[in-house]
Structures are given as structure tokens and as C-alpha cells.
Enzyme design. Sequence first.
Site, PDB file in Angstrom:
ATOM      1  N   SER A  63      74.655 -46.426   6.934  1.00  0.00           N
ATOM      2  CA  SER A  63      73.590 -47.367   6.568  1.00  0.00           C
ATOM      3  C   SER A  63      73.645 -47.589   5.070  1.00  0.00           C
ATOM      4  CB  SER A  63      72.225 -46.777   6.965  1.00  0.00           C
ATOM      5  OG  SER A  63      71.166 -47.508   6.382  1.00  0.00           O
TER       6      SER A  63
ATOM      7  N   TYR B 223      66.388 -39.199   7.023  1.00  0.00           N
ATOM      8  CA  TYR B 223      67.256 -40.261   7.560  1.00  0.00           C
ATOM      9  C   TYR B 223      68.300 -40.680   6.529  1.00  0.00           C
ATOM     10  CZ  TYR B 223      68.811 -44.871   9.054  1.00  0.00           C
ATOM     11  OH  TYR B 223      69.592 -45.960   9.393  1.00  0.00           O
TER      12      TYR B 223
END
Length: 259
Positions: free
Chosen positions: A138, A151
Site C-alpha cells: 500500500s 496496518y
Amino acid sequence: MKTALITGASSGIGTAFAQELAMRQINLILVARSQNKLYQLAEKLQHQVPIKVDVIVQDLTEQQAAKKVYDTITEKGLNVDFLVNNAGVGDYGAFTQRELSRQAEMIQLNIVALVELTYLFLSEMQQRGTGNIINVASIAGFQPLPYLSVYAATKAFVLSFSEALWAENKGRNINILALCPGPTDSNFFEAADFPDSFTNKNNGSLTSAKEVVKDALKALENRKSNTVPGGLSNQFIVNSSRFLPRELLINVIEKKFRG
């Protein structure tokens, strides 16, 4: 025909990978915990194109889940030519205000299962002298994200891990790519429990899952170590730490994500 294993295949980027690879006449092994969605997707794809689709219903947050998937595929006598480690989850909120068990599951899914699957199938690819692996990271992996602390840390791991393996294997005819999308049209925000105000504000800037997949496959063909789909805004985000002091950058992000 070649075969692709896709984790987190029941929605979002995983489903888009399944659709695109099916159109390229690649057999599929779809993995997720959503049994109904997987079988519906498998039936739809097999009606559209002459491919074989196997379904493995498995929750990858469970201990030894990756080994169970590997053993099932081995028992079926299948070779995996494409591994797409897409399964992942986020969790929005201040670290100590979220459940510790949720954070541990995130690490298990985003890191441990990904590493184990990569180890098991990369070893076979090295023996055959060919293979392709896409690990979904990401843009969150390029800098810390307050309120998405665990995360973002897991995605930083995926980015670093994948680029290291890219360098180790680039002379072996094995392509390894870290795919680093930004906000994507999927159920990520809802699953991560973002507030509605944040989700609504960002809906207009979402990249389609189909666009993310096409970018990933093009980058894989060009033997890149990573790719960031989604245009200039995402490029600015991943490169901002090169030009701004880290404390300033993190403070700006904290205000944006405070909710």
C-alpha cells in the site's frame, strides 16, 4: 495452461485479479473465507472463459492457514505459476482504543500468512526456474500513519520484504512485485471501521480495482520491484518523505486521519 493462486479473492482487488487473469486464459485457485462469494465468482468466471477454477475456503488469520492452503494445492497436483498475496485487513482508530486481538490478527494476515505462502510457493518456483509473485502492499507502507499504525507498519514490511526478494530472484526468471495502491474502490474503508465522514470525503478520489490490477500486471511484465497505481496524488504521497522532515509529515498525516 498456467495457474494463479489469489488470496482475498472474494472482493475488491482480489476479485479484479481473478477476472483479469481469467480473461488471459489462466486457471485460478481462489482463496478467502467467504464461501458463497468464492463459489459464485468461480461459477461466473468458468461460464465466461474456458478455464478451471478451484476454490479453497480458508481464514488466513488462523495459525498454520498458509500450510493448509499449500497442502491442499499439493494434494490436487497443481503448480502455482502466479501467486497473488492480496488478502489483508486494516483497522482505523487510536492504537490503545482498538482491540489487541484485532491488531494481532492483522499481523497474522498481512505479514505472517503472506510470508509463509511466499516461502512455500517461491521455493517451488525456484526449482522450476520460473514464476511470478505479487504482494499487495500500500502507499501506507511508505510512511507511518497515525490511527492506522499497525496496518501501515505491516504494509511497510510487505514493501521491504518484496523488494528484497525481487533483488534475490531477478536473475532466476522469477518476477516479484510489491503492489502499492492508494485508496481503492473496495470495501476496505468499511471493513477497517473508518467513520462515514472520512469515507464519503474520499469516495471521489478512489482508483478502480480494475485499474490497480492492470497497472500491477504491466509492472510485473516490466520486471519492476514495485508500482504505485493511481496517478500523481499517490506519487506525491509516497515521495513526500524525501522532501519533508519526518516529524512534520507525521503531524500533517495525524491531523488528516484524526477523524
